[in-house]
Write a protein that holds these residues in place. Structure first.
Motif, mmCIF file in Angstrom:
data_model
loop_
_atom_site.group_PDB
_atom_site.id
_atom_site.type_symbol
_atom_site.label_atom_id
_atom_site.label_comp_id
_atom_site.label_asym_id
_atom_site.label_seq_id
_atom_site.Cartn_x
_atom_site.Cartn_y
_atom_site.Cartn_z
ATOM 1 N N ALA A 40 -3.600 -16.451 -0.514
ATOM 2 C CA ALA A 40 -2.163 -15.497 -0.999
ATOM 3 C C ALA A 40 -1.477 -15.470 -2.553
ATOM 4 N N GLN A 41 -2.439 -16.288 -3.145
ATOM 5 C CA GLN A 41 -1.916 -15.801 -4.438
ATOM 6 C C GLN A 41 -2.154 -14.720 -5.181
ATOM 7 N N ARG A 42 -3.668 -14.046 -4.205
ATOM 8 C CA ARG A 42 -4.337 -13.044 -4.494
ATOM 9 C C ARG A 42 -4.525 -11.678 -4.312
ATOM 10 N N PHE A 43 -3.447 -11.731 -2.921
ATOM 11 C CA PHE A 43 -3.412 -10.998 -1.931
ATOM 12 C C PHE A 43 -2.628 -9.661 -2.592
ATOM 13 N N THR A 44 -2.306 -8.747 -2.688
ATOM 14 C CA THR A 44 -1.888 -8.017 -2.818
ATOM 15 C C THR A 44 -2.251 -6.101 -2.342
ATOM 16 N N THR A 45 -1.098 -5.673 -2.366
ATOM 17 C CA THR A 45 -1.284 -3.928 -1.192
ATOM 18 C C THR A 45 -2.535 -3.368 -1.829
ATOM 19 N N ALA A 46 -3.159 -3.661 -3.611
ATOM 20 C CA ALA A 46 -4.272 -2.482 -3.706
ATOM 21 C C ALA A 46 -5.352 -3.338 -2.911
ATOM 22 N N ARG A 47 -5.273 -4.393 -2.789
ATOM 23 C CA ARG A 47 -6.611 -4.881 -2.580
ATOM 24 C C ARG A 47 -6.544 -4.640 -1.001
ATOM 25 N N VAL A 48 -5.272 -4.401 -0.546
ATOM 26 C CA VAL A 48 -5.264 -4.408 1.940
ATOM 27 C C VAL A 48 -5.509 -2.838 1.792
ATOM 28 N N ALA A 49 -5.399 -1.913 0.584
ATOM 29 C CA ALA A 49 -5.497 -0.196 0.786
ATOM 30 C C ALA A 49 -6.852 -0.291 1.042
ATOM 31 N N GLU A 50 -7.491 -1.173 -0.094
ATOM 32 C CA GLU A 50 -8.966 -0.840 -0.407
ATOM 33 C C GLU A 50 -9.798 -0.879 0.536
ATOM 34 N N MET A 51 -9.413 -2.218 1.323
ATOM 35 C CA MET A 51 -10.443 -2.861 2.353
ATOM 36 C C MET A 51 -9.967 -1.982 3.894
ATOM 37 N N ALA A 52 -8.968 -1.555 3.698
ATOM 38 C CA ALA A 52 -8.890 -0.897 5.270
ATOM 39 C C ALA A 52 -8.910 0.423 4.879
ATOM 40 N N GLY A 53 -9.295 0.841 3.386
ATOM 41 C CA GLY A 53 -10.203 2.755 3.273
ATOM 42 C C GLY A 53 -9.150 3.595 3.540
ATOM 43 N N VAL A 54 -7.972 3.097 3.148
ATOM 44 C CA VAL A 54 -6.921 4.215 3.094
ATOM 45 C C VAL A 54 -6.447 4.499 1.274
ATOM 46 N N SER A 55 -5.275 5.444 1.199
ATOM 47 C CA SER A 55 -4.731 4.583 0.247
ATOM 48 C C SER A 55 -3.707 4.512 -0.017
ATOM 49 N N ILE A 56 -3.297 3.978 -1.174
ATOM 50 C CA ILE A 56 -2.242 3.048 -1.264
ATOM 51 C C ILE A 56 -0.822 3.852 -0.892
ATOM 52 N N GLY A 57 -0.618 5.314 -1.437
ATOM 53 C CA GLY A 57 0.535 6.161 -0.560
ATOM 54 C C GLY A 57 0.625 5.655 0.762
ATOM 55 N N SER A 58 0.346 5.893 1.976
ATOM 56 C CA SER A 58 -0.579 5.713 3.389
ATOM 57 C C SER A 58 -0.082 4.126 3.347
ATOM 58 N N LEU A 59 -0.290 3.392 2.819
ATOM 59 C CA LEU A 59 -0.144 2.002 3.179
ATOM 60 C C LEU A 59 1.950 1.744 2.843
ATOM 61 N N TYR A 60 2.318 2.934 1.750
ATOM 62 C CA TYR A 60 2.958 2.824 1.442
ATOM 63 C C TYR A 60 4.158 3.474 1.982
ATOM 64 N N GLN A 61 3.744 4.266 3.248
ATOM 65 C CA GLN A 61 4.408 5.006 3.695
ATOM 66 C C GLN A 61 5.491 3.622 5.390
ATOM 67 N N TYR A 62 4.738 2.512 5.351
ATOM 68 C CA TYR A 62 4.795 1.894 6.326
ATOM 69 C C TYR A 62 5.533 0.505 5.966
ATOM 70 N N PHE A 63 4.513 0.288 4.836
ATOM 71 C CA PHE A 63 5.531 -0.886 4.128
ATOM 72 C C PHE A 63 5.646 -1.877 3.021
ATOM 73 N N PRO A 64 6.591 -1.503 2.523
ATOM 74 C CA PRO A 64 6.864 -1.162 0.907
ATOM 75 C C PRO A 64 6.380 -2.338 0.167
ATOM 76 N N ASN A 65 6.073 -3.196 -0.115
ATOM 77 C CA ASN A 65 5.470 -3.866 -0.245
ATOM 78 C C ASN A 65 4.311 -4.953 0.264
ATOM 79 N N LYS A 66 3.671 -6.182 -0.258
ATOM 80 C CA LYS A 66 2.891 -7.134 -0.366
ATOM 81 C C LYS A 66 3.603 -8.236 0.984
ATOM 82 N N GLY A 67 5.166 -8.134 0.639
ATOM 83 C CA GLY A 67 6.372 -9.373 0.736
ATOM 84 C C GLY A 67 5.834 -8.843 2.639
ATOM 85 N N ALA A 68 6.661 -7.667 3.314
ATOM 86 C CA ALA A 68 6.333 -6.359 4.170
ATOM 87 C C ALA A 68 4.694 -7.098 5.138
ATOM 88 N N ILE A 69 4.015 -6.652 4.768
ATOM 89 C CA ILE A 69 2.785 -7.296 5.440
ATOM 90 C C ILE A 69 2.600 -8.677 5.753
#
Length: 234
Positions: A40-69
């Motif tokens: 949980a402490q190293r969980f970030t939106t950037a890491r999620v976007a990289e793992m998913a193979g999508v841009s951070i902008g695409s992620l932010y279209q649906y989730f405003p922050n890591k708390g939302a995910i």
């Protein structure tokens, strides 16, 4: 003195097309992998976007922050558990005691099957537990248990039924979490669940007896009042 604002953790928008639904599913699947791998402490939106193979902008279209995910992952898990418990508790073909035993068994099995994810989400709880959305979701689950208590022990007050529901659910959650962390065999998990179910049933039997006694006492009181009124009208 300024009031600290709780970050928004609800999604920005709901996917409407199959392509966008798949994007959200990919993000959530990647989030699970990041959470289990990094914690949980190293969980970030950037890491999620990289793992998913999508841009951070695409992620932010649906989730405003890591708390939302994290909240989406937690709410999906809570919803699955809540639906499972609801289907068992609402089954009036079985006695209340049988339903409680079935709840304990199903919950323990579910805890063990999803132990890694639930453990990671437990570590992430401080990031989302104060959000209104979390409170609403927990309250909805407790309302289902409250309906079971109202059906089973109607002679007790609302406060007493609420206390009984809290005792059962807190015990179930705490012990279930510990069992999932012990790495027990399926047979051992089932045996522990049955023991827990027996404890719940013994407690419920006491509550039912008290509920019936209260109901009889109220009936006698109502009868005495009615008799008194008849005598007064003679």
């Amino acid at each position: 003195m300024t009031t600290r604002q709780t970050p928004r953790i609800s999604v920005r928008k709901q996917p409407k097309q199959q392509r966008s639904s798949q994007l959200v599913a990919d993000i959530l699947e990647a989030a699970i992998r990041v959470l289990q791998r990094e914690g949980a402490q190293r969980f970030t939106t950037a890491r999620v976007a990289e793992m998913a193979g999508v841009s951070i902008g695409s992620l932010y279209q649906y989730f405003p922050n890591k708390g939302a995910i994290l909240f989406r992952l937690q709410s999906d898990e809570w919803q699955r558990t809540s639906n499972m418990l609801q289907s068992i508790l609402a089954d009036k073909v079985r006695s209340p005691q049988e339903r409680l035993r079935a709840v304990a068994l199903a919950f323990f099995r579910s805890e063990c099957e999803e132990a890694d994810l639930r453990g990671a989400l437990h570590d992430a709880a401080p990031l989302i537990r104060d959000a209104p959305e979390s409170h609403d979701l927990i309250a909805a689950g407790m309302r289902r248990v409250a309906l079971f208590m109202r059906e089973t022990i109607p002679g007790l007050s609302k406060a007493e039924r609420g206390r009984a529901a809290d005792i059962i659910m807190m015990s179930l959650g705490s012990v279930g979490k510990q069992v999932s962390e012990l790495g027990r065999s399926a047979a051992e998990v089932d045996r522990l669940a049955m023991e827990m179910g027996d404890m719940f049933c013994a407690y419920l039997d006491q509550l039912i007896a008290r509920s019936k006694a209260n109901g009889k006492a109220r009936s006698r009181q109502a009868s005495a009042v009615a008799t008194g009124k008849k005598r007064a009208n003679r």
